[in-house]
Design a protein around this motif. Structure first.
Motif, PDB file in Angstrom:
ATOM      1  N   MET A  40       1.069  -1.379  -0.017  1.00  0.00           N
ATOM      2  CA  MET A  40       0.200   0.522  -0.100  1.00  0.00           C
ATOM      3  C   MET A  40       1.370   1.396  -0.048  1.00  0.00           C
ATOM      4  SD  MET A  40      -3.037   1.142   2.372  1.00  0.00           S
ATOM      5  CE  MET A  40      -3.907   0.355   2.262  1.00  0.00           C
ATOM      6  N   GLY A  41       0.878   2.206  -1.008  1.00  0.00           N
ATOM      7  CA  GLY A  41       1.399   3.617  -0.818  1.00  0.00           C
ATOM      8  C   GLY A  41       1.011   4.403   0.344  1.00  0.00           C
ATOM      9  N   THR A  42       2.084   4.850   0.617  1.00  0.00           N
ATOM     10  CA  THR A  42       2.213   6.765   1.366  1.00  0.00           C
ATOM     11  C   THR A  42       1.705   7.375   0.778  1.00  0.00           C
ATOM     12  OG1 THR A  42       4.398   6.773   1.233  1.00  0.00           O
ATOM     13  CG2 THR A  42       3.234   5.056   2.540  1.00  0.00           C
ATOM     14  N   LYS A  43       0.969   8.532   1.848  1.00  0.00           N
ATOM     15  CA  LYS A  43       1.364  10.363   1.159  1.00  0.00           C
ATOM     16  C   LYS A  43       1.973  11.074   2.198  1.00  0.00           C
ATOM     17  CE  LYS A  43      -1.560   9.327  -2.198  1.00  0.00           C
ATOM     18  NZ  LYS A  43      -1.100  10.105  -3.363  1.00  0.00           N
ATOM     19  N   THR A  44       2.289  12.324   1.704  1.00  0.00           N
ATOM     20  CA  THR A  44       2.806  12.857   2.438  1.00  0.00           C
ATOM     21  C   THR A  44       1.955  14.201   3.130  1.00  0.00           C
ATOM     22  OG1 THR A  44       4.680  12.107   2.177  1.00  0.00           O
ATOM     23  CG2 THR A  44       4.976  14.216   3.060  1.00  0.00           C
ATOM     24  N   ILE A  45       1.573  14.620   4.231  1.00  0.00           N
ATOM     25  CA  ILE A  45       0.535  15.800   4.276  1.00  0.00           C
ATOM     26  C   ILE A  45       1.544  16.790   4.819  1.00  0.00           C
ATOM     27  CG2 ILE A  45      -0.953  14.114   4.552  1.00  0.00           C
ATOM     28  CD1 ILE A  45      -1.903  14.703   7.035  1.00  0.00           C
ATOM     29  N   GLY A  46       1.223  17.809   4.693  1.00  0.00           N
ATOM     30  CA  GLY A  46       1.413  18.785   5.625  1.00  0.00           C
ATOM     31  C   GLY A  46       0.797  19.681   6.881  1.00  0.00           C
ATOM     32  N   VAL A  47       1.692  19.455   8.200  1.00  0.00           N
ATOM     33  CA  VAL A  47       0.344  20.276   8.512  1.00  0.00           C
ATOM     34  C   VAL A  47       1.077  21.005   9.837  1.00  0.00           C
ATOM     35  CG1 VAL A  47      -0.304  17.972   9.711  1.00  0.00           C
ATOM     36  CG2 VAL A  47       1.102  18.634  10.795  1.00  0.00           C
ATOM     37  N   ARG A  48       0.496  22.138  10.243  1.00  0.00           N
ATOM     38  CA  ARG A  48       1.221  23.070  10.712  1.00  0.00           C
ATOM     39  C   ARG A  48       2.201  22.633  12.576  1.00  0.00           C
ATOM     40  NH1 ARG A  48      -3.827  25.619  10.718  1.00  0.00           N
ATOM     41  NH2 ARG A  48      -4.235  24.877  12.772  1.00  0.00           N
ATOM     42  N   GLU A  49       3.212  23.447  13.379  1.00  0.00           N
ATOM     43  CA  GLU A  49       3.655  22.607  14.184  1.00  0.00           C
ATOM     44  C   GLU A  49       3.478  22.422  15.033  1.00  0.00           C
ATOM     45  OE1 GLU A  49       7.523  21.703  15.410  1.00  0.00           O
ATOM     46  OE2 GLU A  49       7.178  22.331  13.552  1.00  0.00           O
ATOM     47  N   GLU A  50       2.173  23.729  15.699  1.00  0.00           N
ATOM     48  CA  GLU A  50       1.280  23.352  17.011  1.00  0.00           C
ATOM     49  C   GLU A  50       0.247  21.844  16.877  1.00  0.00           C
ATOM     50  OE1 GLU A  50      -0.773  26.489  14.581  1.00  0.00           O
ATOM     51  OE2 GLU A  50       1.218  26.089  14.734  1.00  0.00           O
ATOM     52  N   VAL A  51      -0.194  21.718  15.264  1.00  0.00           N
ATOM     53  CA  VAL A  51      -0.831  20.077  15.139  1.00  0.00           C
ATOM     54  C   VAL A  51       0.236  18.950  15.043  1.00  0.00           C
ATOM     55  CG1 VAL A  51      -1.964  19.161  13.640  1.00  0.00           C
ATOM     56  CG2 VAL A  51      -2.582  21.781  13.962  1.00  0.00           C
ATOM     57  N   TYR A  52       0.983  19.273  14.901  1.00  0.00           N
ATOM     58  CA  TYR A  52       2.103  18.099  14.935  1.00  0.00           C
ATOM     59  C   TYR A  52       2.334  18.474  16.729  1.00  0.00           C
ATOM     60  CZ  TYR A  52       6.485  15.635  15.008  1.00  0.00           C
ATOM     61  OH  TYR A  52       7.482  14.665  15.360  1.00  0.00           O
ATOM     62  N   GLU A  53       2.955  18.778  17.086  1.00  0.00           N
ATOM     63  CA  GLU A  53       3.130  18.092  18.687  1.00  0.00           C
ATOM     64  C   GLU A  53       1.615  18.056  19.389  1.00  0.00           C
ATOM     65  OE1 GLU A  53       5.632  18.820  19.852  1.00  0.00           O
ATOM     66  OE2 GLU A  53       6.674  19.663  18.131  1.00  0.00           O
ATOM     67  N   ARG A  54       0.186  18.615  19.163  1.00  0.00           N
ATOM     68  CA  ARG A  54      -0.420  17.977  19.367  1.00  0.00           C
ATOM     69  C   ARG A  54      -0.637  16.271  19.013  1.00  0.00           C
ATOM     70  NH1 ARG A  54      -5.865  21.545  18.056  1.00  0.00           N
ATOM     71  NH2 ARG A  54      -6.303  20.362  19.600  1.00  0.00           N
ATOM     72  N   LEU A  55      -0.700  16.292  18.135  1.00  0.00           N
ATOM     73  CA  LEU A  55      -0.845  14.612  17.712  1.00  0.00           C
ATOM     74  C   LEU A  55       0.129  14.301  18.549  1.00  0.00           C
ATOM     75  CD1 LEU A  55      -1.334  15.009  13.856  1.00  0.00           C
ATOM     76  CD2 LEU A  55      -3.093  13.572  15.384  1.00  0.00           C
ATOM     77  N   LYS A  56       1.549  14.164  18.138  1.00  0.00           N
ATOM     78  CA  LYS A  56       3.045  13.782  18.984  1.00  0.00           C
ATOM     79  C   LYS A  56       2.459  13.492  20.291  1.00  0.00           C
ATOM     80  CE  LYS A  56       7.948  14.622  19.833  1.00  0.00           C
ATOM     81  NZ  LYS A  56       8.780  15.500  19.587  1.00  0.00           N
TER      82      LYS A  56
END
Length: 93
Positions: A1-17
């Protein structure tokens, strides 16, 4: 299965992390978060617990009584005004 790269803002990344578990990938995290949310708002639309439903039913009944009473009063006043107008017309004729 393939992958996709998406961009998120830094604060969203930190919340996800911060929500990511130690043993899961970001893909697993996103899947888990999506599964936790209700995707169709209609599934929960119109559901009230019994207490809230009873309270709402009472509020609607009270509102209908007040509206009906007010309408009856206005109708009686209008009929009285009309009948008084007819009497005035008869007296002037």
């Amino acid at each position: 299965m393939g992958t996709k790269t998406i961009g998120v803002r830094e604060e969203v990344y930190e919340r996800l992390k911060a929500r990511k578990r130690e043993d899961e990938s970001f893909t697993d995290l996103v899947n888990r978060l999506l599964d936790e949310t209700t995707t169709d708002w209609r599934e929960e639309f119109g559901t009230l617990d019994e207490t809230d439903a009873d309270e709402l039913e009472q509020l609607v009944a009270d509102s209908r009584k007040r509206a009906s009473s007010g309408l009856s009063t206005r109708q009686e006043e209008a009929l009285e005004a009309l009948s008084n107008g007819d009497e005035d017309d008869d007296e002037t004729a």
